[in-house]
Scaffold this motif. Sequence first.
Motif, PDB file in Angstrom:
ATOM      1  N   GLY A 111       1.080  -0.980   0.091  1.00 47.08           N
ATOM      2  CA  GLY A 111       0.478   0.123  -0.263  1.00 47.08           C
ATOM      3  C   GLY A 111       0.958   1.404   0.414  1.00 47.08           C
ATOM      4  N   THR A 112       1.868   0.882   0.029  1.00 40.94           N
ATOM      5  CA  THR A 112       2.844   2.561   0.737  1.00 40.94           C
ATOM      6  C   THR A 112       3.220   2.664  -0.897  1.00 40.94           C
ATOM      7  OG1 THR A 112       4.767   1.077   0.443  1.00 40.94           O
ATOM      8  CG2 THR A 112       4.059   1.084   2.985  1.00 40.94           C
ATOM      9  N   THR A 113       3.701   3.507  -1.389  1.00 40.97           N
ATOM     10  CA  THR A 113       4.166   4.101  -2.468  1.00 40.97           C
ATOM     11  C   THR A 113       6.091   4.507  -2.821  1.00 40.97           C
ATOM     12  OG1 THR A 113       3.760   6.435  -1.725  1.00 40.97           O
ATOM     13  CG2 THR A 113       1.960   5.672  -2.890  1.00 40.97           C
ATOM     14  N   GLY A 114       6.076   4.802  -3.999  1.00 42.30           N
ATOM     15  CA  GLY A 114       7.771   4.930  -4.031  1.00 42.30           C
ATOM     16  C   GLY A 114       7.690   5.556  -5.994  1.00 42.30           C
ATOM     17  N   GLU A 115       8.907   5.462  -6.176  1.00 41.01           N
ATOM     18  CA  GLU A 115       9.503   5.904  -7.561  1.00 41.01           C
ATOM     19  C   GLU A 115      10.329   4.849  -7.869  1.00 41.01           C
ATOM     20  OE1 GLU A 115      11.777   9.362  -9.367  1.00 41.01           O
ATOM     21  OE2 GLU A 115      10.924   9.872  -7.474  1.00 41.01           O
ATOM     22  N   LEU A 116      10.492   4.195  -9.071  1.00 38.93           N
ATOM     23  CA  LEU A 116      11.559   3.586 -10.004  1.00 38.93           C
ATOM     24  C   LEU A 116      12.601   3.954 -10.143  1.00 38.93           C
ATOM     25  CD1 LEU A 116       9.043   1.541 -11.862  1.00 38.93           C
ATOM     26  CD2 LEU A 116      10.094   0.745 -10.496  1.00 38.93           C
ATOM     27  N   VAL A 117      13.405   3.389  -9.533  1.00 41.06           N
ATOM     28  CA  VAL A 117      15.216   3.992 -10.222  1.00 41.06           C
ATOM     29  C   VAL A 117      15.257   3.260 -11.366  1.00 41.06           C
ATOM     30  CG1 VAL A 117      17.224   3.854  -9.698  1.00 41.06           C
ATOM     31  CG2 VAL A 117      14.904   3.795  -7.354  1.00 41.06           C
ATOM     32  N   GLU A 118      14.855   1.993 -11.970  1.00 40.80           N
ATOM     33  CA  GLU A 118      15.202   1.336 -13.574  1.00 40.80           C
ATOM     34  C   GLU A 118      13.953  -0.149 -13.148  1.00 40.80           C
ATOM     35  OE1 GLU A 118      18.660  -2.092 -12.174  1.00 40.80           O
ATOM     36  OE2 GLU A 118      19.515   0.353 -11.993  1.00 40.80           O
ATOM     37  N   PHE A 119      14.324   0.283 -14.252  1.00 37.87           N
ATOM     38  CA  PHE A 119      12.410  -1.281 -14.161  1.00 37.87           C
ATOM     39  C   PHE A 119      12.867  -1.550 -16.267  1.00 37.87           C
ATOM     40  CE2 PHE A 119       9.458  -3.202 -15.226  1.00 37.87           C
ATOM     41  CZ  PHE A 119       8.503  -3.792 -13.588  1.00 37.87           C
ATOM     42  N   ALA A 120      12.915  -2.508 -16.349  1.00 36.61           N
ATOM     43  CA  ALA A 120      13.343  -3.342 -17.619  1.00 36.61           C
ATOM     44  C   ALA A 120      12.463  -5.279 -17.638  1.00 36.61           C
ATOM     45  CB  ALA A 120      14.661  -3.586 -17.918  1.00 36.61           C
TER      46      ALA A 120
END
Length: 487
Positions: free
Chosen positions: A428-437
């Motif tokens: 349920g918490t939020t965050g930010e993608l640093v890298e994704f592939a």
Amino acid sequence: MGLVLLWYGSTFAWGFGVSALGRPGGAPGAAASAEAGSPAATSPRLVVLMQLEGAIGPASADYVRRGLALAAAKDAKLAVLQIDTPGGLDTSMRNIVKDILVSRVPVATFVAPSGARAASAGTYILYASHIAAMAPASNLGAATPVAIGMPTPGRADPKPGGKDNKDDKSESGEQRGKSEKAAEPTADAMTAKRLSDASAYIRSLAQLRNRNAEWAEQAVRESVSLSAQEARAKRVVDYVAQDVADLLMQVNGRDVEMERGSVRLATQRAQLLVFEADWRSRLLSVITEPSLALILLMIGIYGLLFEFSSPGFVLPGVVGGICLTLALFGLQMLPVNYAGLALILLGVAFLIAEAFLPSFGVLGLGGIAAFAFGAVLLIDNDVPGFGVPLWVIALSSAVSALFIIVVAGMAARANRRPVVSGVTTLVGTTGELVEFADGEGWAHIQGDYWRVTGAGDLYAGRRVRVSGVQGSALQVAPEGQESAAKV
């Protein structure tokens, strides 16, 4: 239970093996320890005095053995064992008798002070000694061996008022013979075995010391007793003395038969070395007390249980391990009924299971009952001073039940408490993608970097919301899309 331990602790702390030298009947001489090699301690006329009071057990046997060893090392002229006992354990009594029989120093057993007694096991020790003496107003006898469940020797009155069965017209002689014959192989057979063994043992001691063997056997089979004057008249004891000083004056010049030959006692103006129990004997006496052994056993079990259920406290585990070791050492020196010990352990297991299983109190009640019955049967002997009092059993059962209730309550509250740590709290918490592939990457969530997996329009720099946990990775979805899906 804390008050009980405090009482036993004060008992253990009372005195620590201080011995003194003095002249009997006169002013005390120079004080010295029993271990000190002072000139007075090596006097050619030295008498070692041991004082044995209370029930005879493993600690008593150890105390007498070391006292006789001291007397032999100091080349004492006589070892006086002053006793006042209601009896004790058969094994401990026989160990004391063996030590007296092989002693290099003549042993005089003295039932003192006035009003003392040498009942049961004390009578055997008196008969085994080279010299037997009693103080005025003391008594000895009642040497019948007893055990739990053993009937009283002799024929019980079968009918009220002491009437014999032969006066009962409703039962024929043949029927009476059949009933008596049927009863013989059970309790009566065990009683006869015990009585025969005990009477033969005390008769052999009486013949060895040239004392009244007939009365000795009567003391075993009929539990009779004698006063000091009567014992002297019946050749059960050799002397009646007011105190130790009077006894030493009376035995002076007497010839005593030892294994190495006849020895003439020279006790006039002899110095007296009082051999008191040291810390080792007192510790052994305390931990072989059945009540304390039971309490130490419970503290050991529950201490280890608490440590295993809540690792990291350390202190409960250390205390529990020490108490359990002391309890097992004390129990192995006592006549333990292993059925009783098994019931105690079964009761503890039931009480522990009650804390973790929804049995609605059935296991708890069964555990308390098993524990109480086991504590009653724990010591396989009915000797005074070697049973577990009922109030100790009741207190231990109540404390055990209270301990389990407290532990169960703590466990229930812990289960109802919301989770406040671990990866599941990130759902349920939020965050930010640093890298994704390729469906996985890393995200900055709650101030830390986490490996994440997900599907959809995900790329570095996009805000995401944690939707679940899969193995060691967090499942995420685009923050806006998940909100729209929920709507």
